[in-house]
Design a protein around this motif. Structure first.
Motif, mmCIF file in Angstrom:
data_model
loop_
_atom_site.group_PDB
_atom_site.id
_atom_site.type_symbol
_atom_site.label_atom_id
_atom_site.label_comp_id
_atom_site.label_asym_id
_atom_site.label_seq_id
_atom_site.Cartn_x
_atom_site.Cartn_y
_atom_site.Cartn_z
ATOM 1 N N ASP A 164 -5.666 29.097 3.145
ATOM 2 C CA ASP A 164 -4.392 28.421 3.409
ATOM 3 C C ASP A 164 -4.509 27.390 4.535
ATOM 4 O O ASP A 164 -4.174 26.215 4.320
ATOM 5 N N PRO A 165 -4.958 27.758 5.747
ATOM 6 C CA PRO A 165 -5.135 26.708 6.767
ATOM 7 C C PRO A 165 -6.192 25.681 6.382
ATOM 8 O O PRO A 165 -6.061 24.501 6.739
ATOM 9 N N LEU A 166 -7.221 26.098 5.636
ATOM 10 C CA LEU A 166 -8.230 25.137 5.202
ATOM 11 C C LEU A 166 -7.605 24.104 4.275
ATOM 12 O O LEU A 166 -7.860 22.896 4.412
ATOM 13 N N ARG A 167 -6.760 24.546 3.370
ATOM 14 C CA ARG A 167 -6.071 23.608 2.474
ATOM 15 C C ARG A 167 -5.172 22.669 3.285
ATOM 16 O O ARG A 167 -5.102 21.459 3.012
ATOM 17 N N ASP A 168 -4.491 23.208 4.282
ATOM 18 C CA ASP A 168 -3.631 22.367 5.128
ATOM 19 C C ASP A 168 -4.446 21.277 5.828
ATOM 20 O O ASP A 168 -4.027 20.115 5.898
ATOM 21 N N ALA A 169 -5.606 21.662 6.355
ATOM 22 C CA ALA A 169 -6.452 20.709 7.076
ATOM 23 C C ALA A 169 -6.975 19.626 6.132
ATOM 24 O O ALA A 169 -6.997 18.435 6.487
ATOM 25 N N GLU A 170 -7.384 20.014 4.936
ATOM 26 C CA GLU A 170 -7.857 19.034 3.951
ATOM 27 C C GLU A 170 -6.727 18.086 3.549
ATOM 28 O O GLU A 170 -6.932 16.873 3.430
ATOM 29 N N THR A 171 -5.523 18.649 3.377
ATOM 30 C CA THR A 171 -4.372 17.826 3.019
ATOM 31 C C THR A 171 -4.065 16.815 4.115
ATOM 32 O O THR A 171 -3.786 15.636 3.834
ATOM 33 N N ALA A 172 -4.122 17.263 5.371
ATOM 34 C CA ALA A 172 -3.843 16.371 6.501
ATOM 35 C C ALA A 172 -4.865 15.236 6.564
ATOM 36 O O ALA A 172 -4.501 14.065 6.749
ATOM 37 N N LEU A 173 -6.138 15.567 6.399
ATOM 38 C CA LEU A 173 -7.175 14.540 6.475
ATOM 39 C C LEU A 173 -7.046 13.551 5.317
ATOM 40 O O LEU A 173 -7.176 12.324 5.500
ATOM 41 N N ARG A 174 -6.752 14.051 4.127
ATOM 42 C CA ARG A 174 -6.557 13.156 2.972
ATOM 43 C C ARG A 174 -5.364 12.231 3.206
ATOM 44 O O ARG A 174 -5.411 11.047 2.861
ATOM 45 N N LEU A 175 -4.289 12.782 3.790
ATOM 46 C CA LEU A 175 -3.099 11.970 4.045
ATOM 47 C C LEU A 175 -3.413 10.844 5.028
ATOM 48 O O LEU A 175 -3.019 9.686 4.820
ATOM 49 N N ILE A 176 -4.132 11.160 6.099
ATOM 50 C CA ILE A 176 -4.487 10.136 7.089
ATOM 51 C C ILE A 176 -5.330 9.050 6.444
ATOM 52 O O ILE A 176 -5.092 7.854 6.649
ATOM 53 N N ARG A 177 -6.298 9.455 5.639
ATOM 54 C CA ARG A 177 -7.150 8.449 4.983
ATOM 55 C C ARG A 177 -6.374 7.630 3.961
ATOM 56 O O ARG A 177 -6.597 6.419 3.822
ATOM 57 N N SER A 178 -5.454 8.258 3.253
ATOM 58 C CA SER A 178 -4.701 7.529 2.231
ATOM 59 C C SER A 178 -3.736 6.527 2.852
ATOM 60 O O SER A 178 -3.372 5.522 2.212
ATOM 61 N N ARG A 179 -3.344 6.763 4.096
ATOM 62 C CA ARG A 179 -2.408 5.857 4.771
ATOM 63 C C ARG A 179 -3.083 5.129 5.932
ATOM 64 O O ARG A 179 -2.431 4.648 6.850
ATOM 65 N N ALA A 180 -4.408 5.049 5.850
ATOM 66 C CA ALA A 180 -5.184 4.459 6.938
ATOM 67 C C ALA A 180 -4.761 3.023 7.229
ATOM 68 O O ALA A 180 -4.634 2.626 8.392
ATOM 69 N N GLU A 181 -4.534 2.236 6.195
ATOM 70 C CA GLU A 181 -4.150 0.838 6.424
ATOM 71 C C GLU A 181 -2.786 0.755 7.104
ATOM 72 O O GLU A 181 -2.596 0.000 8.070
ATOM 73 N N GLU A 182 -1.835 1.543 6.614
ATOM 74 C CA GLU A 182 -0.488 1.551 7.188
ATOM 75 C C GLU A 182 -0.500 2.016 8.645
ATOM 76 O O GLU A 182 0.202 1.449 9.496
ATOM 77 N N TRP A 183 -1.297 3.052 8.919
ATOM 78 C CA TRP A 183 -1.312 3.626 10.264
ATOM 79 C C TRP A 183 -2.385 3.010 11.157
ATOM 80 O O TRP A 183 -2.550 3.420 12.290
ATOM 81 N N ARG A 184 -3.128 2.027 10.612
ATOM 82 C CA ARG A 184 -4.147 1.301 11.371
ATOM 83 C C ARG A 184 -5.252 2.238 11.875
ATOM 84 O O ARG A 184 -5.717 2.154 13.005
ATOM 85 N N VAL A 185 -5.663 3.147 10.985
ATOM 86 C CA VAL A 185 -6.734 4.103 11.277
ATOM 87 C C VAL A 185 -7.990 3.681 10.528
ATOM 88 O O VAL A 185 -7.923 3.320 9.347
ATOM 89 N N HIS A 186 -9.135 3.733 11.214
ATOM 90 C CA HIS A 186 -10.400 3.511 10.514
ATOM 91 C C HIS A 186 -10.665 4.757 9.658
ATOM 92 O O HIS A 186 -10.827 5.859 10.192
ATOM 93 N N PRO A 187 -10.706 4.629 8.332
ATOM 94 C CA PRO A 187 -10.780 5.817 7.460
ATOM 95 C C PRO A 187 -12.077 6.601 7.566
ATOM 96 O O PRO A 187 -12.126 7.755 7.129
ATOM 97 N N HIS A 188 -13.124 5.983 8.153
ATOM 98 C CA HIS A 188 -14.400 6.679 8.281
ATOM 99 C C HIS A 188 -14.772 6.923 9.740
ATOM 100 O O HIS A 188 -15.938 7.099 10.073
ATOM 101 N N GLN A 189 -13.754 6.924 10.595
ATOM 102 C CA GLN A 189 -13.942 7.268 12.009
ATOM 103 C C GLN A 189 -12.844 8.245 12.421
ATOM 104 O O GLN A 189 -12.081 8.010 13.342
#
Length: 245
Positions: free
Chosen positions: A81-106
């Protein structure tokens, strides 16, 4: 700075709080920034607030975007359950990397105690892996399951060549998580040829967070001048790992 919270579960119990740097024309070389996804500790039974927002604000001050995940905990849950949450959070950040101005591979994950176990999982068993691991007095071994509401795997046994570069911080006399935990993980990283940096400080009790007055709750034993060096050491390591200029 922008601060907002995204719900990651239908009941709203799992959330991701973002702390984003404000884009500024005066700093054009940092429009896109690296990020740190933070997992507070708490034995998978609760979440320690001292290991959440204060850590995020410290990384924010160091030039990173920061995120704090409040993941699934407690009786009736399983490690998945927490592992799924962590994977979901990381996928969300990468999927919105351009909007949130995050380098998707850093994107580094930073976890404390049981949160350190979850962070280590994001470099070993997770389907969505982080780009760097920051493990602060981490639980690594299956034997730590005695403290948790559910069994967990020994993650040192699951390190492979694709495990990302790692930074480990611990104290030799940690009274809750034996120093064997990070030592075993570091040994596995070395055998797999994965770059890592580890700092074992001579003294300091479990759960020190930043090990300074900001996260001490006024408790002297939660402050240690030497152990507090872990944070600037970590930032310097991240700069080298992500080749920031």
């Amino acid at each position: 700075m922008q601060v907002f919270t995204e719900s990651l579960s239908p009941d709203g119990a799992v959330t991701l709080t973002a702390f984003l740097q404000t884009d500024s024309p005066d700093i054009p070389n940092y429009r896109t920034r690296p990020a740190v996804l933070i997992f507070p500790g708490g034995a998978y039974r609760m979440l320690c607030e001292r290991e959440g927002e204060p850590i995020a604000l410290s990384f924010l001050a160091a030039g990173y975007h920061a995120f704090v995940l409040r993941y699934s905990i407690g009786d009736g849950k399983h490690f998945e359950d927490p592992l799924r949450d962590a994977e979901t959070a990381l996928r969300l950040i990468r999927s919105r990397a351009e909007e949130w101005r995050v380098h998707p591979h850093q994107i580094a994950v930073c976890g404390f105690s049981a949160g350190g176990h979850l962070a280590a999982a994001m470099g070993t068993v997770a389907r969505e892996r982080a780009d760097a691991l920051v493990l602060c007095y981490p639980c690594i071994l299956e034997s730590m399951s005695a403290l948790f509401p559910f069994p967990v795997p020994s993650l040192d046994e699951l390190v492979d060549a694709d495990t990302p570069p790692s930074f480990l911080f611990h104290t030799r006399d940690d009274g809750a998580v034996p120093v064997e935990n990070p030592l075993r993980f570091a040994g596995a990283l070395d055998r797999a040829g994965v770059p890592f940096e580890m700092h074992i400080f001579a003294s300091g009790q479990h759960g020190m967070a930043l090990a300074n007055r900001l996260t001490s709750c006024g408790v002297e034993s939660l402050m240690d001048e030497a152990a507090a060096h872990w944070f600037p050491l970590c930032c310097a390591w991240l700069e080298r790992t992500f080749k920031l200029k």
